[in-house]
Scaffold this active site. Structure first.
Site, PDB file in Angstrom:
ATOM      1  N   ARG A 230       0.715  -1.280  -0.049  1.00  0.00           N
ATOM      2  CA  ARG A 230       0.034  -0.007  -0.042  1.00  0.00           C
ATOM      3  C   ARG A 230       0.826   1.152  -0.236  1.00  0.00           C
ATOM      4  O   ARG A 230       1.951   1.367   0.544  1.00  0.00           O
ATOM      5  CB  ARG A 230      -0.900   0.159   1.416  1.00  0.00           C
ATOM      6  CG  ARG A 230      -2.290  -0.498   0.876  1.00  0.00           C
ATOM      7  CD  ARG A 230      -3.122  -0.111  -0.029  1.00  0.00           C
ATOM      8  NE  ARG A 230      -4.294  -1.186  -0.139  1.00  0.00           N
ATOM      9  CZ  ARG A 230      -4.193  -1.724  -1.209  1.00  0.00           C
ATOM     10  NH1 ARG A 230      -3.309  -1.883  -1.978  1.00  0.00           N
ATOM     11  NH2 ARG A 230      -5.497  -2.213  -1.542  1.00  0.00           N
ATOM     12  N   GLU A 259      -2.700   8.074  -5.441  1.00  0.00           N
ATOM     13  CA  GLU A 259      -2.823   7.290  -6.786  1.00  0.00           C
ATOM     14  C   GLU A 259      -3.907   7.965  -7.566  1.00  0.00           C
ATOM     15  O   GLU A 259      -5.073   8.350  -6.980  1.00  0.00           O
ATOM     16  CB  GLU A 259      -3.138   5.935  -6.716  1.00  0.00           C
ATOM     17  CG  GLU A 259      -1.992   5.179  -5.895  1.00  0.00           C
ATOM     18  CD  GLU A 259      -2.120   3.824  -5.747  1.00  0.00           C
ATOM     19  OE1 GLU A 259      -2.991   3.062  -6.385  1.00  0.00           O
ATOM     20  OE2 GLU A 259      -1.292   3.080  -5.101  1.00  0.00           O
ATOM     21  N   HIS A 278       0.083   0.569 -10.022  1.00  0.00           N
ATOM     22  CA  HIS A 278      -0.725  -0.225  -9.030  1.00  0.00           C
ATOM     23  C   HIS A 278      -1.074  -1.569  -9.865  1.00  0.00           C
ATOM     24  O   HIS A 278      -2.404  -1.872 -10.065  1.00  0.00           O
ATOM     25  CB  HIS A 278      -1.934   0.280  -8.582  1.00  0.00           C
ATOM     26  CG  HIS A 278      -2.483  -0.377  -7.197  1.00  0.00           C
ATOM     27  ND1 HIS A 278      -2.915   0.480  -6.282  1.00  0.00           N
ATOM     28  CD2 HIS A 278      -2.712  -1.494  -6.973  1.00  0.00           C
ATOM     29  CE1 HIS A 278      -3.497  -0.352  -5.109  1.00  0.00           C
ATOM     30  NE2 HIS A 278      -3.094  -1.708  -5.547  1.00  0.00           N
TER      31      HIS A 278
HETATM   32  N1  LIG Z   1      -0.427  -4.094  -4.996  1.00  0.00           N
HETATM   33  C1  LIG Z   1      -1.564  -4.735  -5.308  1.00  0.00           C
HETATM   34  O1  LIG Z   1      -2.419  -4.769  -6.364  1.00  0.00           O
HETATM   35  C2  LIG Z   1      -2.094  -5.731  -4.259  1.00  0.00           C
HETATM   36  C3  LIG Z   1      -2.754  -6.775  -4.474  1.00  0.00           C
HETATM   37  C4  LIG Z   1      -3.189  -7.590  -3.241  1.00  0.00           C
HETATM   38  C5  LIG Z   1      -2.872  -7.122  -2.137  1.00  0.00           C
HETATM   39  N2  LIG Z   1      -2.162  -5.984  -1.898  1.00  0.00           N
HETATM   40  C6  LIG Z   1      -1.965  -5.598  -0.418  1.00  0.00           C
HETATM   41  O2  LIG Z   1      -0.958  -6.409   0.115  1.00  0.00           O
HETATM   42  C7  LIG Z   1      -0.754  -6.342   1.231  1.00  0.00           C
HETATM   43  C8  LIG Z   1      -0.593  -7.806   1.853  1.00  0.00           C
HETATM   44  O3  LIG Z   1      -2.047  -8.473   1.421  1.00  0.00           O
HETATM   45  P1  LIG Z   1      -2.250 -10.015   2.253  1.00  0.00           P
HETATM   46  O4  LIG Z   1      -3.281 -10.657   1.266  1.00  0.00           O
HETATM   47  O5  LIG Z   1      -0.786 -10.842   2.223  1.00  0.00           O
HETATM   48  O6  LIG Z   1      -2.602  -9.744   3.531  1.00  0.00           O
HETATM   49  P2  LIG Z   1      -2.506 -10.537   4.953  1.00  0.00           P
HETATM   50  O7  LIG Z   1      -3.522 -10.028   5.746  1.00  0.00           O
HETATM   51  O8  LIG Z   1      -2.740 -12.129   4.463  1.00  0.00           O
HETATM   52  O9  LIG Z   1      -1.449 -10.404   5.318  1.00  0.00           O
HETATM   53  C9  LIG Z   1      -0.672  -9.240   6.052  1.00  0.00           C
HETATM   54  C10 LIG Z   1       0.264  -9.483   7.149  1.00  0.00           C
HETATM   55  O10 LIG Z   1       0.677  -8.392   7.906  1.00  0.00           O
HETATM   56  C11 LIG Z   1       0.928  -8.546   9.027  1.00  0.00           C
HETATM   57  N3  LIG Z   1       1.021  -7.311   9.850  1.00  0.00           N
HETATM   58  C12 LIG Z   1      -0.054  -6.297  10.213  1.00  0.00           C
HETATM   59  N4  LIG Z   1       0.176  -5.304  10.837  1.00  0.00           N
HETATM   60  C13 LIG Z   1       1.435  -5.402  10.800  1.00  0.00           C
HETATM   61  C14 LIG Z   1       2.878  -4.529  11.349  1.00  0.00           C
HETATM   62  N5  LIG Z   1       2.355  -3.638  12.021  1.00  0.00           N
HETATM   63  N6  LIG Z   1       4.180  -4.840  11.146  1.00  0.00           N
HETATM   64  C15 LIG Z   1       4.366  -6.060  10.508  1.00  0.00           C
HETATM   65  N7  LIG Z   1       3.259  -6.900   9.887  1.00  0.00           N
HETATM   66  C16 LIG Z   1       2.088  -6.462  10.246  1.00  0.00           C
HETATM   67  C17 LIG Z   1      -0.289  -9.301   9.661  1.00  0.00           C
HETATM   68  O11 LIG Z   1       0.176  -9.991  10.758  1.00  0.00           O
HETATM   69  C18 LIG Z   1      -0.389 -10.313   8.411  1.00  0.00           C
HETATM   70  O12 LIG Z   1       0.249 -11.550   8.517  1.00  0.00           O
HETATM   71  C19 LIG Z   1      -2.224  -5.663   1.856  1.00  0.00           C
HETATM   72  O13 LIG Z   1      -1.871  -4.331   2.136  1.00  0.00           O
HETATM   73  C20 LIG Z   1      -2.943  -5.750   0.522  1.00  0.00           C
HETATM   74  O14 LIG Z   1      -4.023  -4.698   0.298  1.00  0.00           O
HETATM   75  C21 LIG Z   1      -1.672  -5.195  -2.924  1.00  0.00           C
HETATM   76  O1  LIG Z   2      -7.946  -3.637  -7.861  1.00  0.00           O
HETATM   77  C1  LIG Z   2      -6.741  -3.636  -8.042  1.00  0.00           C
HETATM   78  O2  LIG Z   2      -6.345  -3.906  -9.157  1.00  0.00           O
HETATM   79  C2  LIG Z   2      -5.736  -3.535  -6.775  1.00  0.00           C
HETATM   80  C3  LIG Z   2      -6.234  -4.491  -5.847  1.00  0.00           C
HETATM   81  C4  LIG Z   2      -5.290  -4.600  -4.536  1.00  0.00           C
HETATM   82  O3  LIG Z   2      -4.686  -3.385  -4.273  1.00  0.00           O
HETATM   83  C5  LIG Z   2      -5.609  -5.357  -3.695  1.00  0.00           C
HETATM   84  O4  LIG Z   2      -5.643  -4.991  -2.331  1.00  0.00           O
HETATM   85  O5  LIG Z   2      -6.557  -6.325  -3.728  1.00  0.00           O
END
Ligand SMILES: NC(=O)c1ccc[n+]([C@@H]2O[C@H](COP(=O)([O-])OP(=O)(O)OC[C@H]3O[C@@H](n4cnc5c(N)ncnc54)[C@H](O)[C@@H]3O)[C@@H](O)[C@H]2O)c1
Ligand SMILES: O=C(O)CC[C@@H](O)C(=O)O
Length: 526
Positions: A230, A259, A278
């Site tokens: 994020r 963004e 993104h």
């Molecule tokens: N770029 C993209 O398009 C995209 C796509 C999917 C997910 N994401 C983002 O990726 C991130 C992770 O997603 P996920 O599915 O693995 O989530 P998840 O909930 O499975 O894992 C997140 C992890 O972060 C840990 N966490 C929470 N607070 C913390 C802190 N202060 N310090 C260290 N660790 C901490 C939690 O314990 C957990 O294990 C999210 O922010 C999600 O929105 C981005």
């Molecule tokens: O919608 C998208 O493409 C981004 C999704 C991603 O940031 C998520 O948190 O799942």
């Protein structure tokens, strides 16, 4: 027919599912004020990361029942405002895990081998091999911040590439980290030792600017940072300065504080910085996964069924839902029934989960009981999302107990409510075919299915009373569909439970209590 608004690009597979139950309008690129104007027509809103669902939009969505986020992060939705308004917010927690993990790994390798800049130079007609000498990731240390779904997949692949794995995640056990081949360390050690730091955490007040000038100053000059989680977890200005000053080797970012990315000093940096718009979830596979996952949940909610990945219904995950689904309706029916018997102004609800329901996983049944209890007052405004808040605001005290030793049925629910008509209790269970049975009323054993119009009496068990009540109802043209008597001892107190084809006309309850032997009478509509 229900109406669904899709305000970001969503795979057709999702639209097809929504179209089974609703009219679907796809309107992308709406300005916030345009969305506020039209949202009132819709029962559901489906979004990706492009639409910011503010409090203002939610308040204008007077018909909204569900907001579906085709992805993981719901930070673009005011979940608190949605909860207050009883709107379910669902996401797809796993649909794009692999896509996001692979994007982070692709960013790490691209950064190490300068692939974007090398590609651009060849396309410009150059053949410059000296400028693009890279670094291997083999035997280097990767520091994974957040060892959840995406972080775990990154760990598995990084391990296979021969990297040494460090992880920082205060909510993960040492055993889990070890299973993944990671050494769990604190954030300071991770930033000091890692050659690559990859972020996989949510953006929260604790993680905002987690990577700031102080943290950057602790890193090695060879360190590269990847953020596909994020925007805002890294202080972008501090990052740009650290790279310019050679304090770290580079960064690859997919997400930004704002963004689309506007003016930014990151744009002017060279091959040591890679920026993508993104794209973490942008694979064909992930977009199909999340579209189907979220569209199915919207369809279910519009059909009156619970959603499997609601972020604002605590405890109702997919595994729990699978087990509890048949009992949710039972709990609601009993709540509705006991609420009417207790006379509306309920002050106290005792919920006893019995037999195999006596586990912590069954907590959603308490919420379902409250939803039923409040139905007469709030009708469709109460749901699994806001039932607990509504109950609290009405001053209803809820006591939960669990008793695994009560095994008359595999699982049963006992509710006792105290309200303006006194205290009443009802127990119910499910038969093998999933049909609801009321099994006890105010301590009297019964065995009746609930029906739309019901009449309950408390009377003296004596000859002739059933006939007299039947004649009285007949004289008001009320047809009895079924009738059962429950008693503890012969010629003692008893209850009569009648299912009626018609609602009871006004005034008849007082006539019923005039029948000799009948002490009390209650009517309910379910
Ligand atoms: N770029 C993209 O398009 C995209 C796509 C999917 C997910 N994401 C983002 O990726 C991130 C992770 O997603 P996920 O599915 O693995 O989530 P998840 O909930 O499975 O894992 C997140 C992890 O972060 C840990 N966490 C929470 N607070 C913390 C802190 N202060 N310090 C260290 N660790 C901490 C939690 O314990 C957990 O294990 C999210 O922010 C999600 O929105 C981005
Ligand atoms: O919608 C998208 O493409 C981004 C999704 C991603 O940031 C998520 O948190 O799942």
């Amino acid at each position: 027919m229900s109406k669904v608004l899709v305000s970001d690009p969503i795979d057709q597979a999702g639209i097809d599912i929504l179209s089974q139950v609703a009219t679907v309008d796809v309107k992308t690129g709406l300005k916030p004020e345009e969305l506020v104007k039209i949202i009132g027509e819709y029962d559901a809103l489906m979004i990706r990361s492009g639409t910011r669902v503010t409090k203002e939009i939610i308040e204008a969505g007077t018909q909204l029942k569900i907001i579906g986020r085709a992805g993981v992060g719901v930070d673009n939705v005011d979940v608190a405002a949605a909860t207050r308004q009883g709107i379910v917010v669902v996401n797809s927690p796993e649909g794009n895990t692999i896509a996001a993990a692979e994007h982070a790994l692709a960013m790490m390798l691209s950064l190490s081998r300068h692939i974007p800049d090398a590609n651009a130079s060849v396309k410009r007609g150059e053949w410059d091999r000296k400028s693009f000498v890279g670094a291997e990731v083999y035997k280097k240390t990767i520091g994974i911040v957040g060892l959840g779904k995406i972080g775990s997949h990154v760990a598995a692949v990084a391990k296979a590439m021969g990297m040494k794995l460090l992880a920082y995640d205060p909510f993960i056990s040492t055993e889990r980290a070890e299973q993944l081949g990671c050494q769990l360390v604190d954030m300071d050690l991770l930033v000091q030792q890692a050659d690559y730091i990859t972020l996989h955490i949510p953006k929260t007040p604790e993680t905002t600017h987690l990577i700031n000038a102080t943290m950057l100053a602790k890193m090695k000059p060879t360190t590269r940072i990847i953020n596909c989680a994020r925007g805002g977890i890294i202080d972008e200005e501090a990052l740009a300065t650290a790279i310019k000053e050679g304090k770290i080797a580079g960064a690859a970012l997919d997400v930004f504080e704002s963004e689309p990315l506007g003016e930014s000093s990151l744009r002017s940096l060279g091959k040591e910085v890679i920026l993508t718009p993104h794209l973490g979830a942008s694979t064909t596979e992930a977009q199909v996964n999340v579209a189907i996952d979220v569209a199915e949940q919207i369809r279910d909610v519009l059909l009156g069924l619970p959603a499997r990945s609601a972020v604002n219904i605590p405890g109702l995950g997919p595994d729990v839902l699978e087990e509890l689904k048949p009992y949710m309706q039972l709990a609601e029916t009993l709540g509705n029934l006991v609420g009417q018997l207790a006379g509306g102004r309920v002050e106290l609800l005792n919920v006893r989960l019995q037999g195999e329901l006596a586990t912590n996983k069954s907590q959603p049944l308490v919420v379902a009981s409250l939803k039923g209890l409040l139905f007469q007052a709030l009708r469709e405004r109460v749901n699994y999302v806001n039932a607990s808040i509504e109950a609290k605001e009405r001053g209803i005290r809820v006591i939960e107990t669990r008793d695994a030793a009560i095994k008359d049925y595999a699982g049963s629910i006992h509710l006792e409510a105290t309200g303006s008509l006194g205290t009443h209790a009802v127990t119910g269970a499910l038969l093998g075919d999933g049909e609801i049975r009321l099994t006890n009323l105010d301590g009297f054993p019964i065995n009746v299915p609930p029906s739309h119009h019901m009449l309950f009496t408390v009377h003296r068990d004596m000859p002739g009373i059933i006939g007299k009540l039947g004649s009285l109802l007949g004289s008001f043209n009320v047809n009895i569909a079924s009738m059962q008597v429950g008693r503890k001892i012969v010629r003692g107190d008893a209850v009569m439970v009648l299912s009626l084809d018609d609602p009871l006309p006004d005034g008849i309850l007082s006539e019923i209590t005039k029948v000799p032997g009948i002490r009390d009478a209650y009517t309910v509509t379910l």
